[in-house]
Enzyme design. Structure first.
Site, PDB file in Angstrom:
ATOM      1  N   PHE B  39       0.673  -1.194  -0.026  1.00  0.00           N
ATOM      2  CA  PHE B  39       0.035   0.121   0.061  1.00  0.00           C
ATOM      3  C   PHE B  39       0.865   1.282   0.022  1.00  0.00           C
ATOM      4  CE2 PHE B  39      -2.371  -3.322   1.899  1.00  0.00           C
ATOM      5  CZ  PHE B  39      -3.698  -3.355   1.227  1.00  0.00           C
ATOM      6  N   ILE B  77       2.651  -1.786   4.406  1.00  0.00           N
ATOM      7  CA  ILE B  77       2.496  -0.337   4.185  1.00  0.00           C
ATOM      8  C   ILE B  77       3.379   0.521   4.159  1.00  0.00           C
ATOM      9  CG2 ILE B  77       1.311   1.619   5.778  1.00  0.00           C
ATOM     10  CD1 ILE B  77      -0.926   0.055   4.938  1.00  0.00           C
ATOM     11  N   CYS B  78       3.752   1.512   3.084  1.00  0.00           N
ATOM     12  CA  CYS B  78       4.965   1.926   3.095  1.00  0.00           C
ATOM     13  C   CYS B  78       4.849   3.035   3.928  1.00  0.00           C
ATOM     14  CB  CYS B  78       4.751   2.997   1.709  1.00  0.00           C
ATOM     15  SG  CYS B  78       5.932   4.100   1.790  1.00  0.00           S
ATOM     16  N   ILE B  79       5.787   2.843   4.987  1.00  0.00           N
ATOM     17  CA  ILE B  79       6.100   3.751   6.269  1.00  0.00           C
ATOM     18  C   ILE B  79       6.013   5.364   5.989  1.00  0.00           C
ATOM     19  CG2 ILE B  79       8.507   3.603   6.135  1.00  0.00           C
ATOM     20  CD1 ILE B  79       8.046   3.302   9.354  1.00  0.00           C
ATOM     21  N   ALA B  82       2.563   6.121   5.110  1.00  0.00           N
ATOM     22  CA  ALA B  82       1.769   5.996   6.242  1.00  0.00           C
ATOM     23  C   ALA B  82       1.676   7.226   7.270  1.00  0.00           C
ATOM     24  CB  ALA B  82       2.051   4.626   6.885  1.00  0.00           C
TER      25      ALA B  82
END
Lengths: 96, 130
Positions: B39, B77-79, B82
């Site tokens: 994501f 999840i792409c930090i 996010a």
């Protein structure tokens, strides 16, 4: 052989850019805002039909958008049909 | 075949995030493996643990969490995306002095390297944007 998933309105630049890259043997799946290009007898469906690509529309998205008069050149498929296309086409290009 | 998905679409705008989850379910039903769902950008909002939808509305979060629970699909999840969108796991909540986690535990914080890895280790990478 590329599967183009076109989730952009016919008036968008993504739609125009997609049209420029479609080659013979490609497939185009209209989804999201792209389903409006499936409407029969419209400028958008005509330019798509003029390409050498095989045309599909995601049935659920067309129904959600109220697109009922789908061009005869565009095949309505469900999500299983979408997965099946990705089995056949090794590469996908998403336009949005 | 091994599939990975890249989700760029917000779950709150259009049906693309839900379509992607349906795609993953269907691919598994057809005998494929869904290795990782990555994501990015507004796609990270799918992990919003505190989002409340109308009772008669299926949420993208439910669909994704079920895929993780039932089929061990990794939800990465792409930090960077996010954090920009206010999605924190407990570690990031502590680090950023946020009083609580905002991310559903079905998702894991990740980096773009995991997207590159997904591309390298899957037969298909399918992108959902818009």
């Amino acid at each position: 052989m590329i599967l183009h998933t076109l989730n952009a309105a016919p008036s968008s630049s993504a739609f125009a850019d997609c049209l420029k890259t479609i080659a013979e043997g490609d497939a185009v799946l209209l989804m999201g805002d792209g389903v409006y290009a499936a409407i029969a007898q419209t400028e958008a469906s005509r330019v798509l039909e003029a390409t050498k690509a095989t045309l599909y529309v995601l049935a659920d998205d067309a129904m959600t958008a109220g697109v009922l008069n789908v061009s005869a050149a565009v095949s309505s498929i469900d999500i299983a049909g979408f997965v099946a296309l990705t089995e056949t086409f090794p590469r996908q290009q998403a336009w949005y | 075949m091994i599939y990975s998905l890249l989700i760029l679409s917000s779950p709150f705008s259009g049906d693309c995030s839900r379509t992607a989850a349906a795609f993953a379910r269907c691919a598994i039903a057809r005998g494929h493996t869904v290795h990782r769902v990555f994501f990015l950008d507004t796609g990270t909002l799918a992990s919003a643990a505190n989002s409340v939808s109308a009772q008669d509305e299926d949420t993208a979060l439910q669909s994704w969490a079920e895929l993780a629970d039932l089929h061990s699909v990794e939800l990465a999840i792409c930090i960077t995306s996010a954090l920009k969108h206010g999605m924190f796991d407990q570690t990031e909540a502590d680090r950023n002095k946020c009083p609580f986690s905002t991310m559903d535990p079905a998702f894991t914080m990740s980096g773009l390297g995991q997207l590159v890895d997904a591309y390298a280790s899957s037969d298909r990478l399918i992108t959902f944007g818009g």
